[in-house]
Design a protein around this motif. Structure first.
Motif, mmCIF file in Angstrom:
data_model
loop_
_atom_site.group_PDB
_atom_site.id
_atom_site.type_symbol
_atom_site.label_atom_id
_atom_site.label_comp_id
_atom_site.label_asym_id
_atom_site.label_seq_id
_atom_site.Cartn_x
_atom_site.Cartn_y
_atom_site.Cartn_z
ATOM 1 N N LEU A 10 0.846 -1.200 0.000
ATOM 2 C CA LEU A 10 0.000 0.000 0.000
ATOM 3 C C LEU A 10 0.879 1.247 0.000
ATOM 4 O O LEU A 10 0.798 2.088 0.891
ATOM 5 C CB LEU A 10 -0.950 -0.022 1.211
ATOM 6 N N GLY A 11 1.736 1.363 -1.008
ATOM 7 C CA GLY A 11 2.623 2.525 -1.122
ATOM 8 C C GLY A 11 2.038 3.563 -2.051
ATOM 9 O O GLY A 11 0.833 3.570 -2.329
ATOM 10 N N GLY A 14 0.499 1.600 -5.318
ATOM 11 C CA GLY A 14 -0.601 0.676 -5.007
ATOM 12 C C GLY A 14 -1.797 1.392 -4.397
ATOM 13 O O GLY A 14 -2.943 1.235 -4.840
ATOM 14 N N CYS A 76 2.679 -4.548 -5.970
ATOM 15 C CA CYS A 76 3.116 -3.138 -6.015
ATOM 16 C C CYS A 76 4.176 -2.889 -4.944
ATOM 17 O O CYS A 76 4.061 -1.968 -4.130
ATOM 18 C CB CYS A 76 1.928 -2.202 -5.788
ATOM 19 N N LEU A 77 5.203 -3.739 -4.930
ATOM 20 C CA LEU A 77 6.258 -3.697 -3.908
ATOM 21 C C LEU A 77 7.569 -3.233 -4.529
ATOM 22 O O LEU A 77 7.712 -3.215 -5.755
ATOM 23 C CB LEU A 77 6.450 -5.111 -3.337
ATOM 24 N N PRO A 78 8.586 -2.905 -3.681
ATOM 25 C CA PRO A 78 9.921 -2.648 -4.234
ATOM 26 C C PRO A 78 10.371 -3.804 -5.135
ATOM 27 O O PRO A 78 9.991 -4.968 -4.913
ATOM 28 C CB PRO A 78 10.802 -2.531 -2.983
ATOM 29 N N HIS A 82 9.453 -8.405 -6.082
ATOM 30 C CA HIS A 82 8.506 -8.818 -7.129
ATOM 31 C C HIS A 82 8.518 -10.326 -7.355
ATOM 32 O O HIS A 82 7.461 -10.944 -7.463
ATOM 33 C CB HIS A 82 8.815 -8.110 -8.450
ATOM 34 N N LYS A 100 6.359 -2.959 -12.999
ATOM 35 C CA LYS A 100 7.622 -2.848 -13.716
ATOM 36 C C LYS A 100 8.646 -2.218 -12.790
ATOM 37 O O LYS A 100 8.224 -1.480 -11.902
ATOM 38 C CB LYS A 100 7.491 -2.026 -14.996
ATOM 39 N N PRO A 101 9.959 -2.380 -12.975
ATOM 40 C CA PRO A 101 10.535 -3.444 -13.793
ATOM 41 C C PRO A 101 10.182 -4.796 -13.185
ATOM 42 O O PRO A 101 10.014 -4.913 -11.970
ATOM 43 C CB PRO A 101 12.033 -3.166 -13.713
ATOM 44 N N GLY A 126 3.110 -4.524 -15.317
ATOM 45 C CA GLY A 126 2.372 -3.252 -15.255
ATOM 46 C C GLY A 126 2.879 -2.169 -16.203
ATOM 47 O O GLY A 126 3.145 -1.041 -15.777
ATOM 48 N N TRP A 167 13.992 3.609 -1.187
ATOM 49 C CA TRP A 167 14.400 2.249 -1.580
ATOM 50 C C TRP A 167 14.908 2.234 -3.022
ATOM 51 O O TRP A 167 15.740 1.417 -3.379
ATOM 52 C CB TRP A 167 13.269 1.237 -1.363
ATOM 53 N N ARG A 168 14.419 3.151 -3.868
ATOM 54 C CA ARG A 168 14.857 3.190 -5.268
ATOM 55 C C ARG A 168 16.352 3.472 -5.396
ATOM 56 O O ARG A 168 16.938 3.230 -6.445
ATOM 57 C CB ARG A 168 14.068 4.252 -6.036
ATOM 58 N N LEU A 173 17.341 -3.353 -3.075
ATOM 59 C CA LEU A 173 15.880 -3.278 -3.202
ATOM 60 C C LEU A 173 15.430 -2.933 -4.618
ATOM 61 O O LEU A 173 14.373 -3.373 -5.070
ATOM 62 C CB LEU A 173 15.322 -2.229 -2.227
ATOM 63 N N ASP A 181 14.104 2.021 -13.189
ATOM 64 C CA ASP A 181 12.855 2.623 -12.728
ATOM 65 C C ASP A 181 12.184 3.484 -13.796
ATOM 66 O O ASP A 181 10.968 3.404 -13.985
ATOM 67 C CB ASP A 181 13.151 3.479 -11.492
ATOM 68 N N TYR A 263 1.210 10.307 -16.144
ATOM 69 C CA TYR A 263 -0.069 9.803 -15.635
ATOM 70 C C TYR A 263 -1.222 10.513 -16.341
ATOM 71 O O TYR A 263 -2.241 9.920 -16.636
ATOM 72 C CB TYR A 263 -0.182 10.048 -14.129
HETATM 73 P P1 NAD Z 1 6.536 3.024 -2.372
HETATM 74 O O1 NAD Z 1 7.809 3.108 -1.622
HETATM 75 O O2 NAD Z 1 5.644 4.215 -2.353
HETATM 76 O O3 NAD Z 1 5.668 1.784 -1.871
HETATM 77 C C1 NAD Z 1 6.260 0.525 -1.628
HETATM 78 C C2 NAD Z 1 5.393 -0.265 -0.689
HETATM 79 O O4 NAD Z 1 6.068 -1.478 -0.362
HETATM 80 C C3 NAD Z 1 5.110 0.458 0.637
HETATM 81 O O5 NAD Z 1 3.777 0.234 1.027
HETATM 82 C C4 NAD Z 1 6.067 -0.222 1.614
HETATM 83 O O6 NAD Z 1 5.594 -0.217 2.949
HETATM 84 C C5 NAD Z 1 6.101 -1.645 1.053
HETATM 85 N N1 NAD Z 1 7.305 -2.359 1.452
HETATM 86 C C6 NAD Z 1 7.333 -3.626 1.901
HETATM 87 N N2 NAD Z 1 8.578 -4.002 2.193
HETATM 88 C C7 NAD Z 1 9.373 -2.950 1.953
HETATM 89 C C8 NAD Z 1 10.773 -2.724 2.081
HETATM 90 N N3 NAD Z 1 11.613 -3.675 2.505
HETATM 91 N N4 NAD Z 1 11.244 -1.518 1.741
HETATM 92 C C9 NAD Z 1 10.434 -0.543 1.268
HETATM 93 N N5 NAD Z 1 9.084 -0.711 1.128
HETATM 94 C C10 NAD Z 1 8.566 -1.905 1.472
HETATM 95 O O7 NAD Z 1 6.905 2.624 -3.872
HETATM 96 P P2 NAD Z 1 5.959 2.761 -5.152
HETATM 97 O O8 NAD Z 1 6.301 4.017 -5.845
HETATM 98 O O9 NAD Z 1 4.560 2.519 -4.757
HETATM 99 O O10 NAD Z 1 6.506 1.570 -6.074
HETATM 100 C C11 NAD Z 1 6.039 0.243 -5.933
HETATM 101 C C12 NAD Z 1 6.184 -0.487 -7.256
HETATM 102 O O11 NAD Z 1 5.370 0.163 -8.229
HETATM 103 C C13 NAD Z 1 7.588 -0.489 -7.842
HETATM 104 O O12 NAD Z 1 7.820 -1.697 -8.489
HETATM 105 C C14 NAD Z 1 7.569 0.635 -8.851
HETATM 106 O O13 NAD Z 1 8.506 0.462 -9.897
HETATM 107 C C15 NAD Z 1 6.152 0.532 -9.358
HETATM 108 N N6 NAD Z 1 5.635 1.812 -9.884
HETATM 109 C C16 NAD Z 1 5.098 1.810 -11.122
HETATM 110 C C17 NAD Z 1 4.602 2.972 -11.660
HETATM 111 C C18 NAD Z 1 3.961 2.959 -13.021
HETATM 112 O O14 NAD Z 1 3.636 4.027 -13.520
HETATM 113 N N7 NAD Z 1 3.741 1.790 -13.599
HETATM 114 C C19 NAD Z 1 4.663 4.163 -10.930
HETATM 115 C C20 NAD Z 1 5.208 4.141 -9.650
HETATM 116 C C21 NAD Z 1 5.696 2.944 -9.143
#
Ligand code: NAD
Length: 338
Positions: A10-11, A14, A76-78, A82, A100-101, A126, A167-168, A173, A181, A263
């Motif tokens: 739920l980041g 997600g 939707c995790l780091p 995946h 993705k990736p 995705g 994390w990026r 991670l 990314d 977006y």
């Molecule tokens: P984010 O950091 O906002 O969210 C990551 C989620 O993973 C959080 O809820 C976090 O609590 C959880 N998590 C669980 N274990 C973790 C750990 N060890 N370290 C860090 N977080 C942990 O990241 P995001 O931007 O939501 O990205 C999530 C995924 O979505 C990635 O794969 C990213 O590439 C992808 N993404 C895709 C798009 C797109 O347009 N397709 C856009 C943004 C992100």
């Protein structure tokens, strides 16, 4: 019919982007949440009408196997998580949409594909731009020959990263830096706009290792892609400047997009003279690019079809990214295996 999705993580993507999209879907509904933060999961569940019995954490995640409400798991995790959460979902008998990736390495991608195949479950990545109207229209125009024979593709994708603790920016991670990314948008677009697979890559990296953001991962990578038709792709990926641009040049005209893969607010110009003629594309397959993506996966499950951006698509990008990193490291052109 609507299939049930479980959102894992739920980041910002997600929770912030995907979950609010179910209201725009025809074949997809939100039924379950997987989170390490029980209070957050409860709050989100209340807001979106998810029953409390459908809340999971990373420890009891495998119990989704006993929950018939869940058809599809959306990871939707780091990036480093995946593969594990895709493979566990497939073993629990669920179809998987993974962000993705696809994973941190092509070897992980292969194990994800194998796990889904073994469980007879669909796997989709995705790549939302395959459902985004501007990208679909640009691809149609390019492939229909409306700008003539394609000569070159150019794309710059980047943003200026602020948070050095994200994390990026951690290799373990994220698997890598900007290329994994955001540069992946340029790479994937080069492939779907031309409809060709690159045969060789050449890449250069520029990273200031004294910058606290870039202790572990790369900042900027420039990469060239050679395509069988003679088209050359020139791309830039970076974590130190905001860029979102695609240019396709043919012998009869050009297509320019900026922002190209946002977006919202994407724009496109088609014609012979720079930005003379702005074009608005016809609607895409869904009310939004995300609704199109979520419903495509659901329809693939319902109709037993392969997603247009399946595991192989994610694997292809990872193989090319690995070659790009190798090229930058060894300072030589890398020929890609067919
Ligand atoms: P984010 O950091 O906002 O969210 C990551 C989620 O993973 C959080 O809820 C976090 O609590 C959880 N998590 C669980 N274990 C973790 C750990 N060890 N370290 C860090 N977080 C942990 O990241 P995001 O931007 O939501 O990205 C999530 C995924 O979505 C990635 O794969 C990213 O590439 C992808 N993404 C895709 C798009 C797109 O347009 N397709 C856009 C943004 C992100």
């Amino acid at each position: 019919r609507k299939l049930g999705y479980a959102i894992v993580g739920l980041g910002s993507y997600g929770l912030g982007i995907i979950i609010p999209q179910f209201k725009n879907c025809k074949n997809s509904k939100l039924v379950a949440l997987v989170s390490g933060d029980a209070a957050k999961a409860k709050r989100v569940a209340q807001e979106y009408g998810v029953p409390e019995k459908n809340l999971y954490n990373y420890q009891n995640y495998d119990e989704i196997r006993n929950n018939p409400d869940i058809d599809i798991v959306y990871v939707c995790l780091p990036v480093s998580m995946h593969a594990e959460y895709t493979i566990r979902a497939a073993k629990a008998g669920k179809h998987v949409l993974c962000e993705k990736p696809m994973a941190v390495s092509s070897a992980e991608c292969e194990s994800m594909i194998a796990a889904c195949r073994q469980a007879s479950k669909k796997l989709m990545i995705g790549y939302r731009c395959h459902f985004e109207p501007y990208n679909l229209e640009a691809r149609r125009i390019a492939r229909a020959g409306e700008i003539g024979k394609l000569r070159y593709f150019r794309s710059e994708h980047g943003f200026n990263f602020r948070d050095p603790n994200a994390w990026r920016l951690k290799k373990a991670l994220a698997g890598g830096g900007s290329m994994m990314d955001i540069g992946i948008y340029a790479l994937n677009a080069a492939r779907y706009m031309t409809g060709e697979e690159p045969t060789a890559v050449y890449a250069q990296e520029t990273t200031d290792r004294k910058d606290p953001r870039f202790r572990e991962v790369e900042d900027m990578i420039g990469f060239q892609l050679e395509f069988p038709s003679g088209v050359i792709g020139s791309c830039q990926s970076m974590y130190s400047a905001n860029q979102n641009h695609i240019l396709l040049v043919g012998d009869k005209g050009r297509i320019e997009m900026e922002p190209a893969t946002g977006y919202q607010g994407n724009r496109m110009w088609v014609g012979g003279n720079g930005r003379d003629k702005e074009v608005t594309p016809p609607p895409g397959p869904g009310a939004t690019q995300w609704a199109g993506q979520l419903d495509h996966m659901a329809q693939c499950v319902l109709q037993d079809r392969e997603p247009i951006v399946g595991g192989q698509e994610g694997l292809r990008d990872l193989r090319i990214i690995e070659a790009i990193y190798q090229s930058a490291r060894e300072q030589k052109r890398i020929v890609l295996k067919a």
